[in-house]
Design an enzyme around this catalytic site. Structure first.
Site, PDB file in Angstrom:
ATOM      1  CG  ASP A 213      -2.124  -0.978   1.231  1.00  0.00           C
ATOM      2  OD1 ASP A 213      -2.218  -1.885   0.070  1.00  0.00           O
ATOM      3  OD2 ASP A 213      -2.733  -1.305   1.926  1.00  0.00           O
ATOM      4  CG  ASP A 215      -1.717   3.882   3.372  1.00  0.00           C
ATOM      5  OD1 ASP A 215      -1.208   3.028   3.195  1.00  0.00           O
ATOM      6  OD2 ASP A 215      -2.931   4.014   3.692  1.00  0.00           O
ATOM      7  CD1 TRP A 275     -10.318  -0.335   3.302  1.00  0.00           C
ATOM      8  CD2 TRP A 275     -12.020  -1.263   4.718  1.00  0.00           C
ATOM      9  NE1 TRP A 275      -9.908  -0.744   4.677  1.00  0.00           N
ATOM     10  CE2 TRP A 275     -10.735  -1.197   5.325  1.00  0.00           C
ATOM     11  CE3 TRP A 275     -13.297  -1.813   5.176  1.00  0.00           C
ATOM     12  CZ2 TRP A 275     -10.809  -1.710   6.704  1.00  0.00           C
ATOM     13  CZ3 TRP A 275     -13.251  -2.248   6.508  1.00  0.00           C
ATOM     14  CH2 TRP A 275     -11.999  -2.275   7.162  1.00  0.00           C
ATOM     15  CD  GLU A 278      -8.163  -6.334   0.036  1.00  0.00           C
ATOM     16  OE1 GLU A 278      -7.449  -5.440   0.286  1.00  0.00           O
ATOM     17  OE2 GLU A 278      -9.467  -6.062  -0.008  1.00  0.00           O
ATOM     18  CG  ASP A 279      -6.821  -8.306   4.029  1.00  0.00           C
ATOM     19  OD1 ASP A 279      -7.976  -8.431   3.715  1.00  0.00           O
ATOM     20  OD2 ASP A 279      -6.432  -7.096   4.681  1.00  0.00           O
ATOM     21  CG  MET A 305      -1.638   4.580   7.535  1.00  0.00           C
ATOM     22  SD  MET A 305      -3.048   3.634   7.684  1.00  0.00           S
ATOM     23  CE  MET A 305      -2.789   2.124   7.163  1.00  0.00           C
ATOM     24  CG  HIS A 308      -5.354   8.272   3.932  1.00  0.00           C
ATOM     25  ND1 HIS A 308      -6.466   7.282   3.426  1.00  0.00           N
ATOM     26  CD2 HIS A 308      -4.338   7.070   4.154  1.00  0.00           C
ATOM     27  CE1 HIS A 308      -6.295   6.258   3.771  1.00  0.00           C
ATOM     28  NE2 HIS A 308      -5.112   6.033   4.224  1.00  0.00           N
ATOM     29  NE  ARG A 310     -12.405   3.678   4.941  1.00  0.00           N
ATOM     30  CZ  ARG A 310     -12.830   2.820   5.967  1.00  0.00           C
ATOM     31  NH1 ARG A 310     -13.985   2.478   5.861  1.00  0.00           N
ATOM     32  NH2 ARG A 310     -11.813   2.244   6.829  1.00  0.00           N
TER      33      ARG A 310
END
Length: 369
Positions: A213, A215, A275, A278-279, A305, A308, A310
């Site tokens: 990712d 971030d 969101w 998937e992981d 991280m 930010h 979303r």
């Protein structure tokens, strides 16, 4: 009278003898001086020939060192040579434990980070974000894949911290930013599948893939971005989770799989729009194929991280829990073999390769009641 004459004659003879001796000494000195001058003259004359003979060899040696700057390991073609020359020396293998690592790093995101500054900090990184160590041969060729959309601010910090880390780790690598076109719901896993395929199109020697990712920045450069005998989860202790795993099966953030491992699980799922989920599906795929996840020591697996808001187009997938429970049924049909997309643009920037793709639109979900 005769005695006086004899004394005078004796003194004259001695004077003549001394004069002859002095003449002899002067002659000897002049002889050696002339001899030395002739010797120096002929030495300079004879030295000119060998110097000319050695000059081409010195020039050949200079040309012969140039291919190291664009060696095949860096992913760029060698410059053609007008005349065949000696082959470049074979570099030794890179050390298993790189000697230049720093250890714990101070990571902060408050300082301004213009892209020009990041470029100046990384002069050895080639166009497209490619790098190869000049003094050794790495065991792997690593593609770093970043799913992306509207995160330019985060990307600059990522490049600022990660390029120096990866170079200190003596990696031969390339950085690929897979940019989702449009404003439809984000699909992280599908973008990672696209990155895997597009990186191999550019360089078929990639045998290790790091999925990161944009971030997340590691806080310790001893967390080596390499692939091993088992899939690797790097981001095991994020600051947003209190520097611990949120749950035992978590496989998000930053992970790494070899080419063979990725193909063995049929890549990542393409049907997780929005969101989350998937992981966990990827974790299930790894477990179903009999592999086990390896992790670094928690002391070096820490990540910070970049905060930010979303993305409004990255809301949670309402069907993710149902999909996770059915990984065994879906992994054979949904993965790297079924991904569909269209490449819109490939742009090789000084520090990364940007690939903008159209990955389609998500299906219509029934309203939650």
């Amino acid at each position: 009278m005769s005695r006086l004459l004899g004394g005078t004659l004796e003194r004259v003879c001695k004077a003549v003898l001394l004069l002859c001796l002095l003449h002899f000494l002067v002659a000897v000195i002049l002889y050696f001086d002339v001899y030395a001058q002739h010797l120096a003259f002929f030495s300079r004359f004879s030295a000119r020939g060998p110097a000319r003979a050695l000059h081409p060899a010195a020039s050949s040696s200079t040309n012969f060192s140039r291919p190291n700057t664009t060696a095949p390991s860096s992913g760029l073609p060698e410059s053609p040579s007008a005349r065949p020359g000696p082959t470049a020396p074979v570099l030794p293998p890179c050390p298993e434990s790189p000697p230049g690592l720093v250890g714990r790093l101070l990571i902060e995101f408050t300082s301004p980070m213009p892209l020009e500054r990041v470029q100046r900090e990384n002069p050895g990184v080639l166009l497209g974000g490619r790098y190869a160590p000049p003094d050794c041969t790495p065991a792997q060729t690593v593609a770093v894949i970043i799913p992306f959309r509207h995160r330019e601010h985060h990307l600059r910090y990522w490049l600022h911290y990660l390029h120096p880390i990866l170079r200190r780790q003596r990696l031969r690598y390339g950085v690929y930013v897979i940019n989702q076109h449009g404003e439809d719901t984000f699909n992280r896993a599908k973008l990672l599948n696209v990155g895997f395929l597009e990186a191999l199109k550019e360089d078929a020697t990639y045998d290790c893939f790091i999925f990161s990712d944009v971030d997340l920045v590691p806080m310790d450069d001893r967390n080596l971005y390499r692939c091993g005998d088992q899939p690797r989860h790097f981001a095991i202790a994020m600051d947003k989770f209190g520097f611990r795993l949120p749950y035992a099966g978590y496989f998000g953030g930053v992970s790494g799989l070899s080419k063979a491992q990725f193909l063995r699980i049929n890549g990542f799922p393409n049907e997780y729009w929005g969101w989350g989920g998937e992981d966990d599906d990827i974790f299930n795929r790894i477990s179903l194929t009999g592999m086990k996840i390896s992790r670094p020591d928690i002391r070096i697996g820490r990540y910070r991280m970049i905060k930010h808001d979303r993305d409004k187009h990255n809301e949670p997938n309402p069907q993710r829990f149902t999909k996770i429970q059915n990984t065994k049924l879906t992994m054979k049909r949904d993965g790297i073999g079924s991904v569909r997309y269209q490449v819109l643009e490939v742009s090789r920037q000084p520090l990364f390769t940007n690939i903008t793709v159209d990955i389609g639109r998500p299906p219509s979900w029934p309203p939650r009641g």
